[in-house]
Design a protein around this motif. Sequence first.
Motif, PDB file in Angstrom:
ATOM      1  N   GLN A 441     -17.245  44.823  20.416  1.00  0.00           N
ATOM      2  CA  GLN A 441     -17.317  43.537  21.687  1.00  0.00           C
ATOM      3  C   GLN A 441     -19.222  43.784  21.141  1.00  0.00           C
ATOM      4  O   GLN A 441     -20.099  44.441  21.125  1.00  0.00           O
ATOM      5  CB  GLN A 441     -17.594  44.923  22.366  1.00  0.00           C
ATOM      6  CG  GLN A 441     -16.524  44.884  22.893  1.00  0.00           C
ATOM      7  CD  GLN A 441     -15.772  45.419  24.065  1.00  0.00           C
ATOM      8  OE1 GLN A 441     -16.533  45.704  24.994  1.00  0.00           O
ATOM      9  NE2 GLN A 441     -14.119  44.649  24.796  1.00  0.00           N
ATOM     10  N   GLY A 442     -19.605  42.010  21.465  1.00  0.00           N
ATOM     11  CA  GLY A 442     -20.963  41.807  22.389  1.00  0.00           C
ATOM     12  C   GLY A 442     -21.112  42.604  23.150  1.00  0.00           C
ATOM     13  O   GLY A 442     -20.535  42.694  24.255  1.00  0.00           O
ATOM     14  N   MET A 454     -20.060  35.727  18.663  1.00  0.00           N
ATOM     15  CA  MET A 454     -20.056  35.490  16.809  1.00  0.00           C
ATOM     16  C   MET A 454     -19.880  36.720  15.765  1.00  0.00           C
ATOM     17  O   MET A 454     -20.695  37.223  16.066  1.00  0.00           O
ATOM     18  CB  MET A 454     -21.031  34.566  15.660  1.00  0.00           C
ATOM     19  CG  MET A 454     -20.720  34.087  14.391  1.00  0.00           C
ATOM     20  SD  MET A 454     -21.661  32.758  13.586  1.00  0.00           S
ATOM     21  CE  MET A 454     -21.550  31.413  15.099  1.00  0.00           C
ATOM     22  N   LEU A 455     -18.651  37.574  15.200  1.00  0.00           N
ATOM     23  CA  LEU A 455     -19.086  37.991  13.315  1.00  0.00           C
ATOM     24  C   LEU A 455     -19.683  37.721  12.464  1.00  0.00           C
ATOM     25  O   LEU A 455     -19.252  37.018  11.924  1.00  0.00           O
ATOM     26  CB  LEU A 455     -17.579  38.670  13.811  1.00  0.00           C
ATOM     27  CG  LEU A 455     -17.487  40.082  13.402  1.00  0.00           C
ATOM     28  CD1 LEU A 455     -17.802  41.235  13.662  1.00  0.00           C
ATOM     29  CD2 LEU A 455     -16.157  39.840  12.581  1.00  0.00           C
ATOM     30  N   LEU A 524     -16.664  32.242  14.311  1.00  0.00           N
ATOM     31  CA  LEU A 524     -17.159  32.478  16.117  1.00  0.00           C
ATOM     32  C   LEU A 524     -16.124  32.966  16.203  1.00  0.00           C
ATOM     33  O   LEU A 524     -14.608  32.252  15.882  1.00  0.00           O
ATOM     34  CB  LEU A 524     -17.395  30.353  16.610  1.00  0.00           C
ATOM     35  CG  LEU A 524     -17.679  30.383  17.770  1.00  0.00           C
ATOM     36  CD1 LEU A 524     -18.909  30.935  18.089  1.00  0.00           C
ATOM     37  CD2 LEU A 524     -17.663  28.543  17.594  1.00  0.00           C
ATOM     38  N   ASN A 525     -15.719  33.234  17.288  1.00  0.00           N
ATOM     39  CA  ASN A 525     -14.907  33.898  17.776  1.00  0.00           C
ATOM     40  C   ASN A 525     -13.932  33.000  18.535  1.00  0.00           C
ATOM     41  O   ASN A 525     -14.442  31.594  18.767  1.00  0.00           O
ATOM     42  CB  ASN A 525     -15.525  35.174  18.026  1.00  0.00           C
ATOM     43  CG  ASN A 525     -13.869  36.112  19.384  1.00  0.00           C
ATOM     44  OD1 ASN A 525     -13.060  36.375  18.075  1.00  0.00           O
ATOM     45  ND2 ASN A 525     -14.039  36.839  19.788  1.00  0.00           N
ATOM     46  N   ASN A 530     -15.652  34.984  24.310  1.00  0.00           N
ATOM     47  CA  ASN A 530     -14.162  35.813  24.273  1.00  0.00           C
ATOM     48  C   ASN A 530     -15.528  37.410  23.461  1.00  0.00           C
ATOM     49  O   ASN A 530     -15.428  36.778  22.686  1.00  0.00           O
ATOM     50  CB  ASN A 530     -13.280  36.182  24.119  1.00  0.00           C
ATOM     51  CG  ASN A 530     -12.552  37.233  23.576  1.00  0.00           C
ATOM     52  OD1 ASN A 530     -12.720  38.585  24.280  1.00  0.00           O
ATOM     53  ND2 ASN A 530     -11.147  37.647  23.283  1.00  0.00           N
ATOM     54  N   ARG A 531     -15.943  38.520  24.168  1.00  0.00           N
ATOM     55  CA  ARG A 531     -16.980  39.290  23.973  1.00  0.00           C
ATOM     56  C   ARG A 531     -16.034  40.315  22.983  1.00  0.00           C
ATOM     57  O   ARG A 531     -16.824  40.998  22.355  1.00  0.00           O
ATOM     58  CB  ARG A 531     -17.340  39.790  24.344  1.00  0.00           C
ATOM     59  CG  ARG A 531     -17.350  41.051  25.640  1.00  0.00           C
ATOM     60  CD  ARG A 531     -18.068  41.170  26.702  1.00  0.00           C
ATOM     61  NE  ARG A 531     -18.064  41.996  27.416  1.00  0.00           N
ATOM     62  CZ  ARG A 531     -18.390  43.383  26.855  1.00  0.00           C
ATOM     63  NH1 ARG A 531     -18.694  44.069  25.888  1.00  0.00           N
ATOM     64  NH2 ARG A 531     -18.313  44.346  28.129  1.00  0.00           N
ATOM     65  N   ASP A 532     -15.123  40.148  22.830  1.00  0.00           N
ATOM     66  CA  ASP A 532     -13.779  41.261  21.645  1.00  0.00           C
ATOM     67  C   ASP A 532     -13.599  40.659  20.406  1.00  0.00           C
ATOM     68  O   ASP A 532     -12.943  39.846  20.521  1.00  0.00           O
ATOM     69  CB  ASP A 532     -13.162  41.341  22.642  1.00  0.00           C
ATOM     70  CG  ASP A 532     -12.225  42.774  22.047  1.00  0.00           C
ATOM     71  OD1 ASP A 532     -12.855  43.193  21.249  1.00  0.00           O
ATOM     72  OD2 ASP A 532     -11.192  42.546  22.313  1.00  0.00           O
TER      73      ASP A 532
END
Length: 685
Positions: A441-442, A454-455, A524-525, A530-532
Amino acid sequence: MTLLAAARPRILVALAAVCGVLASPNASTAKECFFMDTQYLPAIPAGEVRAPSTDMCQSFCRGRDDCSMFTYWADSEKCLLAGASASPSTQGAVGAVAGFAECQDARLHLQEVCANTVPQNGFPGLTAKSSNAAWTSGRQPKKLECWPMDGVGNYKPCHTVKTLEDTFLGWPGKCKGLFKQEGITGVKDCSDSCEKSPTCPGWQVGDHDWCYHGLGHDCFVRPDFSPVAAQRLQHGQIRPLFDLTGWQVVGLTRQFVDTAEYFQDHQDAIAACKKMCYSEIQCQYWQYSPKFGCWIEDPWRPFAPPSPLTLDWAFRSTPFALDCIAGEMIMHFCPAGETEATTEVTCARRDIVYRPAATGWSDQRMVTTTVDCQKMCASNPQCAHFSYFRKGMCRLVDASAAASPVGEHAVASGPPSCLTTTTLPPTTTARVSQSTSLLVQGPPAQDGETLEYMLQMNFLIRNLDYTLLSNSYRRHFRRKYAEVIAKHLDIDLVKVMETPTGAFGRVELLAKEPHSMQIIACVLNEPALNRDLSAYEEVAQSKPMRHALGEVTRKSVTYGNAACVGQMLAESMPSAVLTRTVKAPEPTGWTRWWPFVLLLLLVCLAVAVISGALDMSGKGRGGALSGQDTDGSYSDGEFDPRSLNLGGAAPGGARGPLRYAQDHMRALSTAVKDRVPHRRGEFTV
């Protein structure tokens, strides 16, 4: 009896699965009859099975009456069974191991191919089938199939080593494009290491006594450089197969053109060109044209003529073909009994490879045998394990390294000494299960802040030297890797970015030591707020993702490419969560201009109020001066100024209410003087 006969293949397969290699009388020599990077096609019906090892795949083939050849891929444990009519192919066979059901058949077949086969009329043919049919053995000999290999798939050193060129005998030896050998200096060590390695065409010692190995090019004229010493070597023996005079074979690499008129005549140039191909055991073709120069098959290039050679790759009417005065198709081989006995490391394992930890120590060197790799590990106090790959790459790692499972015959791994007992670290499993238990999570957004998450996915391609890749390869990989990541994440390609603000549909590539390449992809999520990011992280750490990236790499770059320094493997690295602040949208249209309109209306209203107030004040002063009574009427006999036509601007006009009042008073005074008769003492202004 009929049931037993029908069940015979299944029974043999089951026995092979239970007994393994011990059930095979040829288990001790099975590795000697395997061919690397080869597959036999077409497969027989129901001929695709799963096998844990190459020996087991061969056992499955022996268990079926209709199977004569097999192909095995260690990474996917795929075993493909083929019949007697199958043909060998190198297309899509990188990393594959192929062989006969019985190694005795393989030895007899190789004896015919290596010693007796020659091409007849009709070679090269229009198709691969017709080209193979033109050979007395039924097919064109494969590259180096007559050179013995060890159990890891490396070519064994041959006792026969011949010096073709030598700087002490007048050869310039000024070759470009050689590879520096780390840890080797001086003429003696450089020459000894090259003689022991059959894949070393030549050596050169230059400035600072540094040692260089390789084929090289443009070895004759180089005004700014002269080596300390250099030699070109021939390992094993040569058997010419086909005369290429008057032909042009496409897929070769130019090694030199005699523009500086170094050679005395064409025969000197032909001899130099021939020696270049004779020194490289993976060179099958060489040609010389006085106009176009020397062209040979260079295994370190990503292109080469196919096997078998067809008329799609060989021509007789091109300008080069008409000018070609010499050329050969040759076979490199090491006669039986002339290979050096390679001592195997008895405690080495074939089913694991050591991968260094992110913060651990590691080193990579080029050596000749597994024994040399173990000795190098033993001489370094930091080394706790080694892994020896095909093409001679030796990886040294410390105690923090993890052992990962790999296919058999691809690598040999072990401790620095077989006399000590070393506890192997637990084999790492697929990272899917690990990632599912981790919550990625962010950071939460602060008050009044809006964040998008973003991951940043990170992968490592081992044994692919980014610094040696051409720009075209780099562009190709940036696009291909992005397509693989988008496919596995089930998102659009444009959502994969090289950096948070970089180009879409691309990934970023960085050089990573030692001799590796890092892949960076920012995704990008979905949804972006959404931070998950656990779902994306699970896919990034999964085995299918790593396998797909590795497949794209191996299909794009062959083992002959200079950037490939060993077995190319894809690994997942720790990901990072990135955030970016979402700015408020810029106002447009009425939303943008309504404050200015409101302010303008307020200003106009204020002006109107002030003008009205001044106008009322002016009227009051005018009435008092003209003799107007408080009720607004004039006394009898008084002069009424309203009867005058004074003209002028209205109150609040262009001249303003104050000026209007002043003009009004002047006009009133003048009118009174002009129109009212004066009687002395009665009226004074």
